[in-house]
Motif scaffolding. Structure first.
Motif, PDB file in Angstrom:
ATOM      1  N   LEU A 116     -29.946  62.764 -10.826  1.00  0.00           N
ATOM      2  CA  LEU A 116     -30.379  62.662 -12.293  1.00  0.00           C
ATOM      3  C   LEU A 116     -29.215  61.729 -12.878  1.00  0.00           C
ATOM      4  CD1 LEU A 116     -32.507  63.720 -14.289  1.00  0.00           C
ATOM      5  CD2 LEU A 116     -30.757  65.486 -14.746  1.00  0.00           C
ATOM      6  N   VAL A 117     -29.822  60.936 -13.471  1.00  0.00           N
ATOM      7  CA  VAL A 117     -29.074  59.771 -14.428  1.00  0.00           C
ATOM      8  C   VAL A 117     -29.771  59.303 -15.556  1.00  0.00           C
ATOM      9  CG1 VAL A 117     -29.759  57.679 -12.882  1.00  0.00           C
ATOM     10  CG2 VAL A 117     -27.447  57.862 -13.983  1.00  0.00           C
ATOM     11  N   TYR A 118     -28.840  59.112 -16.763  1.00  0.00           N
ATOM     12  CA  TYR A 118     -29.213  58.649 -17.794  1.00  0.00           C
ATOM     13  C   TYR A 118     -29.079  57.048 -17.951  1.00  0.00           C
ATOM     14  CZ  TYR A 118     -29.905  58.073 -23.055  1.00  0.00           C
ATOM     15  OH  TYR A 118     -30.441  57.592 -24.277  1.00  0.00           O
ATOM     16  N   LYS A 136     -31.991  55.093 -21.889  1.00  0.00           N
ATOM     17  CA  LYS A 136     -32.989  55.346 -22.845  1.00  0.00           C
ATOM     18  C   LYS A 136     -33.773  56.700 -22.224  1.00  0.00           C
ATOM     19  CE  LYS A 136     -34.131  50.483 -22.839  1.00  0.00           C
ATOM     20  NZ  LYS A 136     -34.855  49.394 -22.336  1.00  0.00           N
ATOM     21  N   THR A 137     -33.989  56.956 -21.050  1.00  0.00           N
ATOM     22  CA  THR A 137     -34.462  58.109 -20.622  1.00  0.00           C
ATOM     23  C   THR A 137     -33.698  58.497 -19.353  1.00  0.00           C
ATOM     24  OG1 THR A 137     -35.810  56.692 -18.844  1.00  0.00           O
ATOM     25  CG2 THR A 137     -36.705  57.419 -21.001  1.00  0.00           C
ATOM     26  N   MET A 138     -33.856  59.691 -18.948  1.00  0.00           N
ATOM     27  CA  MET A 138     -33.217  60.316 -17.661  1.00  0.00           C
ATOM     28  C   MET A 138     -34.211  59.979 -16.448  1.00  0.00           C
ATOM     29  SD  MET A 138     -30.755  62.392 -17.940  1.00  0.00           S
ATOM     30  CE  MET A 138     -29.916  62.873 -19.208  1.00  0.00           C
ATOM     31  N   TYR A 178     -25.168  55.244 -13.510  1.00  0.00           N
ATOM     32  CA  TYR A 178     -25.937  54.314 -14.531  1.00  0.00           C
ATOM     33  C   TYR A 178     -24.851  53.031 -14.806  1.00  0.00           C
ATOM     34  CZ  TYR A 178     -28.453  51.477 -17.908  1.00  0.00           C
ATOM     35  OH  TYR A 178     -29.164  50.571 -18.453  1.00  0.00           O
ATOM     36  N   ASP A 179     -25.107  51.759 -14.220  1.00  0.00           N
ATOM     37  CA  ASP A 179     -24.304  50.671 -14.493  1.00  0.00           C
ATOM     38  C   ASP A 179     -24.872  49.964 -15.957  1.00  0.00           C
ATOM     39  OD1 ASP A 179     -23.150  48.072 -14.874  1.00  0.00           O
ATOM     40  OD2 ASP A 179     -23.361  47.692 -12.576  1.00  0.00           O
ATOM     41  N   SER A 180     -24.125  50.344 -16.922  1.00  0.00           N
ATOM     42  CA  SER A 180     -24.728  49.836 -18.376  1.00  0.00           C
ATOM     43  C   SER A 180     -24.316  48.246 -18.545  1.00  0.00           C
ATOM     44  CB  SER A 180     -23.661  50.770 -19.367  1.00  0.00           C
ATOM     45  OG  SER A 180     -22.327  50.505 -19.153  1.00  0.00           O
ATOM     46  N   ALA A 181     -23.322  47.716 -17.873  1.00  0.00           N
ATOM     47  CA  ALA A 181     -22.971  46.291 -17.975  1.00  0.00           C
ATOM     48  C   ALA A 181     -24.278  45.476 -17.355  1.00  0.00           C
ATOM     49  CB  ALA A 181     -21.766  46.057 -17.279  1.00  0.00           C
TER      50      ALA A 181
END
Length: 194
Positions: free
Chosen positions: A118-120, A123-125, A166-169
């Protein structure tokens, strides 16, 4: 940092703890039923911790009969005593924690499972995989804060206990490894195209 539940061997834990970088503090004493193998992550947009699925373990007494053989003069007989047996229940619920109160927000969505990722994603999970008894899942589900939607069942092979982040970059969910019929050492990414 929030910690909930876990495996106690013969049973599961159902307590909530917060880590402030120096000390652990026990938080809410009510909330989700005790469980282990659940998915949990933080939704930074809605400022909520989301918890889904897992298994509840409890110990139940079970009567067991044992044959005690007799000797030449006496016949044998059964003796009954209670043994402790671990009962496992796969859970299918979604909870959110706002920092003080747990709220059950859904009873529908992904099939009951443990070991899902599970990862955010900002925007969504996103939920991937997991297992229920001997069945491993390879489906992807999305939680928007109100509803679960199944997104795809293509991609990584069916597995449980894969690491997800989650890799936000680069705006991609990354999945690594896990266990299924065999152990995996592969890496997958999921991203959304306009």
């Amino acid at each position: 940092m929030i910690l909930f539940g876990g495996d106690g061997g013969q049973s599961s834990f159902g307590d909530t703890w917060a880590w402030d970088g120096a000390n652990w503090t026990q938080e809410a004493d009510t909330g989700p039923p005790a469980r282990t193998g659940h998915g949990m992550d933080y939704d930074s947009t809605r400022d909520r911790v989301v918890l889904v699925d897992g298994i509840g373990k409890s110990t139940v007494p079970v009567p067991v009969s044992t044959w005690v053989p007799g000797d030449f003069w006496h016949s044998g007989h059964y003796e009954t005593h209670l043994d402790q047996q671990v009962k496992v229940q796969y859970l299918n619920d979604t909870w959110e924690y706002d920092g003080s109160v747990w709220t059950r927000v859904a009873d529908t969505g992904p099939e009951p499972r443990m070991g899902c990722g599970l990862v955010y994603n900002g925007k969504t999970m996103l939920l991937f995989g997991g297992k229920n008894n001997g069945t491993f899942f390879k489906n992807t589900w999305e939680w928007d804060g109100k509803h679960w939607t199944q997104r795809q069942d293509i991609g990584p092979a069916a597995r449980a206990f894969a690491a997800m982040a989650y890799d936000s970059a680069r705006q991609r969910a990354v999945l690594f490894g896990g266990a299924g019929p065999s152990l995996f050492g592969d890496t997958w990414e999921q991203f959304f195209q306009a």
